[in-house]
Design a protein around this motif. Structure first.
Motif, PDB file in Angstrom:
ATOM      1  N   ASP A 151      12.338   4.668  -6.591  1.00  0.00           N
ATOM      2  CA  ASP A 151      13.108   5.842  -7.057  1.00  0.00           C
ATOM      3  C   ASP A 151      14.096   5.450  -8.150  1.00  0.00           C
ATOM      4  OD1 ASP A 151      12.071   7.928  -5.494  1.00  0.00           O
ATOM      5  OD2 ASP A 151      13.306   7.368  -3.769  1.00  0.00           O
ATOM      6  N   LEU A 152      14.802   4.358  -7.895  1.00  0.00           N
ATOM      7  CA  LEU A 152      15.813   3.896  -8.851  1.00  0.00           C
ATOM      8  C   LEU A 152      15.161   3.578 -10.201  1.00  0.00           C
ATOM      9  CD1 LEU A 152      18.877   2.955  -9.009  1.00  0.00           C
ATOM     10  CD2 LEU A 152      17.961   0.643  -8.723  1.00  0.00           C
ATOM     11  N   LEU A 153      14.101   2.809 -10.144  1.00  0.00           N
ATOM     12  CA  LEU A 153      13.412   2.401 -11.367  1.00  0.00           C
ATOM     13  C   LEU A 153      12.886   3.617 -12.132  1.00  0.00           C
ATOM     14  CD1 LEU A 153      11.776   0.495 -13.279  1.00  0.00           C
ATOM     15  CD2 LEU A 153       9.970   0.555 -11.571  1.00  0.00           C
ATOM     16  N   VAL A 154      12.166   4.482 -11.448  1.00  0.00           N
ATOM     17  CA  VAL A 154      11.509   5.587 -12.139  1.00  0.00           C
ATOM     18  C   VAL A 154      12.542   6.614 -12.631  1.00  0.00           C
ATOM     19  CG1 VAL A 154       9.761   7.405 -11.987  1.00  0.00           C
ATOM     20  CG2 VAL A 154       9.349   5.196 -10.892  1.00  0.00           C
ATOM     21  N   GLY A 155      13.623   6.788 -11.873  1.00  0.00           N
ATOM     22  CA  GLY A 155      14.702   7.676 -12.322  1.00  0.00           C
ATOM     23  C   GLY A 155      15.269   7.223 -13.662  1.00  0.00           C
ATOM     24  N   LEU A 214       5.158   8.830  -8.255  1.00  0.00           N
ATOM     25  CA  LEU A 214       6.297   9.003  -9.170  1.00  0.00           C
ATOM     26  C   LEU A 214       5.864   8.803 -10.618  1.00  0.00           C
ATOM     27  CD1 LEU A 214       9.172   7.012  -7.371  1.00  0.00           C
ATOM     28  CD2 LEU A 214       8.751   9.475  -7.301  1.00  0.00           C
ATOM     29  N   LEU A 215       5.015   7.814 -10.832  1.00  0.00           N
ATOM     30  CA  LEU A 215       4.593   7.523 -12.204  1.00  0.00           C
ATOM     31  C   LEU A 215       3.658   8.614 -12.728  1.00  0.00           C
ATOM     32  CD1 LEU A 215       4.129   3.638 -11.985  1.00  0.00           C
ATOM     33  CD2 LEU A 215       5.991   4.880 -13.101  1.00  0.00           C
ATOM     34  N   GLU A 216       2.834   9.172 -11.844  1.00  0.00           N
ATOM     35  CA  GLU A 216       1.967  10.302 -12.239  1.00  0.00           C
ATOM     36  C   GLU A 216       2.836  11.453 -12.756  1.00  0.00           C
ATOM     37  OE1 GLU A 216      -1.213  10.435 -12.460  1.00  0.00           O
ATOM     38  OE2 GLU A 216      -2.138   9.072 -10.998  1.00  0.00           O
ATOM     39  N   LEU A 234       0.833  -1.200   0.000  1.00  0.00           N
ATOM     40  CA  LEU A 234       0.000   0.000   0.000  1.00  0.00           C
ATOM     41  C   LEU A 234       0.875   1.260   0.000  1.00  0.00           C
ATOM     42  CD1 LEU A 234      -2.916   1.116   0.210  1.00  0.00           C
ATOM     43  CD2 LEU A 234      -2.620   1.121   2.691  1.00  0.00           C
ATOM     44  N   ARG A 235       1.826   1.306   0.932  1.00  0.00           N
ATOM     45  CA  ARG A 235       2.671   2.501   1.079  1.00  0.00           C
ATOM     46  C   ARG A 235       3.592   2.700  -0.124  1.00  0.00           C
ATOM     47  NH1 ARG A 235       2.520   0.304   6.249  1.00  0.00           N
ATOM     48  NH2 ARG A 235       4.337  -0.979   5.818  1.00  0.00           N
ATOM     49  N   VAL A 236       4.332   1.661  -0.473  1.00  0.00           N
ATOM     50  CA  VAL A 236       5.262   1.803  -1.600  1.00  0.00           C
ATOM     51  C   VAL A 236       4.473   1.971  -2.907  1.00  0.00           C
ATOM     52  CG1 VAL A 236       7.172   0.719  -2.853  1.00  0.00           C
ATOM     53  CG2 VAL A 236       7.040   0.523  -0.375  1.00  0.00           C
ATOM     54  N   GLY A 237       3.329   1.271  -2.981  1.00  0.00           N
ATOM     55  CA  GLY A 237       2.475   1.413  -4.163  1.00  0.00           C
ATOM     56  C   GLY A 237       2.017   2.850  -4.357  1.00  0.00           C
TER      57      GLY A 237
END
Ligand code: PMP
Length: 452
Positions: free
Chosen positions: A385-389, A308-310, A299-302
């Motif tokens: 963060d790593l993935l979305v960066g 981040l994706l928004e 829930l939290r990380v989601g």
């Protein structure tokens, strides 16, 4: 060393002895994984990959509690369910506690396909009808009985006339959130309405939780519960995460459906289903979920990941839509936000470039243009963060090459044809990647990767 063969030899032997239709990720440069822990996988050179896709390793790859539970029970006893054993009834009780009261009878089997096949048999027997309704782009498994209800892999277009002419049916089957179909979240209240029609036509509602169950959606333990407390399926099928990698699965149904199956007079026996080792492992998975509050983590990380994706959607015209529910997320890539032209080659390019940077993702959906995220449930904000960066970087480069800008997304096609020279520059810059916005022309190199 964790290797028996050098990588080239493994590839050679695989080509010789493994059926060619068994696909491998990144076929032009496959990864050899030798061990894994938590959300990380390691190749033969010790390189670490962030796993954003494996929803089977639910509580984390090789979780020590799960491994221990399996090993301890294996030392003591493993046999079939024709003998009394407390693990079987204890585990059934534990699973039941996560479900609405009505869903109280379990059948333990060995794979998601087996679970759905048995669900159909239950539905056929209970309803006395034969026809089954499925969703477009659905996937429910690989066994013969499921091919007709898995248009994602086996049929190009669903036969809508047939559905309209059906007056009585055996079942409606759907994933609570469609995964292979492109990470699709049904609107609230949809299942209630479907269930009403299905039951009126004499059928049952089968919720396939093989991909999305066991707390992944964060707010609830089961994804069908997102539809509200007034919705209870007649049959729920489970798989993948249930044993954290150990092959086991389950069908849960009502007393009424189970009794009607019994009334057929045919015994149901499954050699491995519900054995003491599988049940011990299943219980350990439930224990870890609780102990580590992994549903809460989803829930939290989601939520964090969704934020981040928004931002990526705001920033990048290639991102047409994002669909998130806990640690189940889809990023739909489009070449044109109005026409929703699937950015299939670009999605493939994103996946390959992420892989080069040691991040594992897949692209799915009918056009293979939806980046699919369903990582182990121990995924952290730092991982997000790593993935979305990295994703941000790659999207920026692709958009530069495509001449795709956000403010003119409304007229991308015109813009790109007017700006041909810019496109060609981009093409050179990115070593062969350029597409006219909205055009169906594919870069041959990327297209080859997709097909190989
Ligand atoms: N249902 C769904 C929704 C699935 O995604 C899958 C597997 N991808 C299956 C059923 C079949 O499961 P298995 O591969 O374990 O037979």
């Amino acid at each position: 060393s964790a290797e028996t063969f050098v990588k080239g030899k493994t590839i050679e032997l695989r080509k010789k002895h493994i059926g060619p239709s068994c696909k491998i990720f990144f076929s032009h440069d496959p990864i050899k994984i030798v061990k894994a822990k938590g959300q990380y996988m390691y190749d033969e050179k010790g390189r670490r990959y962030l796993d954003c896709i494996n929803n089977v390793a639910h509580v984390g790859h090789c979780h020590p509690d799960v491994v221990k539970a399996g090993a301890q029970q294996m030392e003591l006893l493993n046999t079939n369910s024709r003998f009394l054993h407390d693990n079987l009834v204890l585990y059934a009780q534990r699973l039941q506690a996560t479900l609405p009261d009505k869903l109280s009878v379990c059948y333990f089997v060995n794979s998601g396909s087996e679970a759905n096949d048995l669900a159909l048999r239950l539905a056929w027997q209970y309803s006395g009808h034969k026809d089954v309704i499925t969703l477009e782009n659905a996937y429910h498994g690989h066994v013969s009985s499921l091919i007709a209800i898995s248009p994602y892999k086996f049929i190009q277009l669903s036969d809508t006339e047939q559905i309209q002419s059906v007056h009585v049916i055996a079942a409606f089957i759907a994933e609570s959130l469609q995964s292979c179909g492109g990470q699709v979240i049904p609107p609230p209240g949809y299942f209630q309405q479907v269930a009403q029609h299905v039951r009126q036509a004499g059928g049952v509602f089968i919720a396939d939780e093989v991909q999305v169950g066991f707390g992944r959606v964060g707010t609830h333990f089961w994804a069908f519960q997102l539809q509200g407390e007034d919705f209870v399926p007649d049959i729920v099928t489970m798989g993948k995460p249930i044993g954290n990698g150990h092959p086991m699965s389950c069908v849960v149904t009502t007393k009424e459906v189970a009794e009607s199956f019994m009334a057929s007079g045919i015994e149901y026996f499954n050699t491995f289903g519900g054995n003491p080792v599988s049940c011990a492992i299943g219980m350990a998975v439930l224990d870890v979920l609780e102990k580590e509050d992994l549903q809460g983590n989803a829930l939290r990380v989601g939520r964090y990941l969704t934020g981040l994706l928004e931002e990526q959607k705001e920033k990048h015209p290639l991102v047409g839509d994002i669909r998130c529910q806990g640690l189940f997320a889809g990023v739909e890539l489009v070449k044109d936000r109005l026409k929703l032209t699937p950015a299939t080659a670009e999605a493939q390019e994103v996946i390959y470039r992420l892989k080069e940077q040691c991040i594992l993702l897949s692209a799915d959906g009918p056009h293979r243009n939806v980046l699919k995220l369903k990582p182990p449930m121990c995924f952290t904000k730092e991982d997000a963060d790593l993935l979305v960066g990295k994703l941000d970087h790659i999207l920026t480069e692709l958009e530069e090459a495509l001449g795709l800008k956000f403010h003119n997304a409304l007229s991308v096609e015109n813009e790109s044809s007017k700006r041909k020279p810019t496109d060609e520059n981009g093409r050179q810059h990115l070593g062969g990647l350029a597409h006219g916005g909205g055009s169906s022309q594919e870069d041959p190199q990327i297209a080859k990767r997709i097909r190989s």
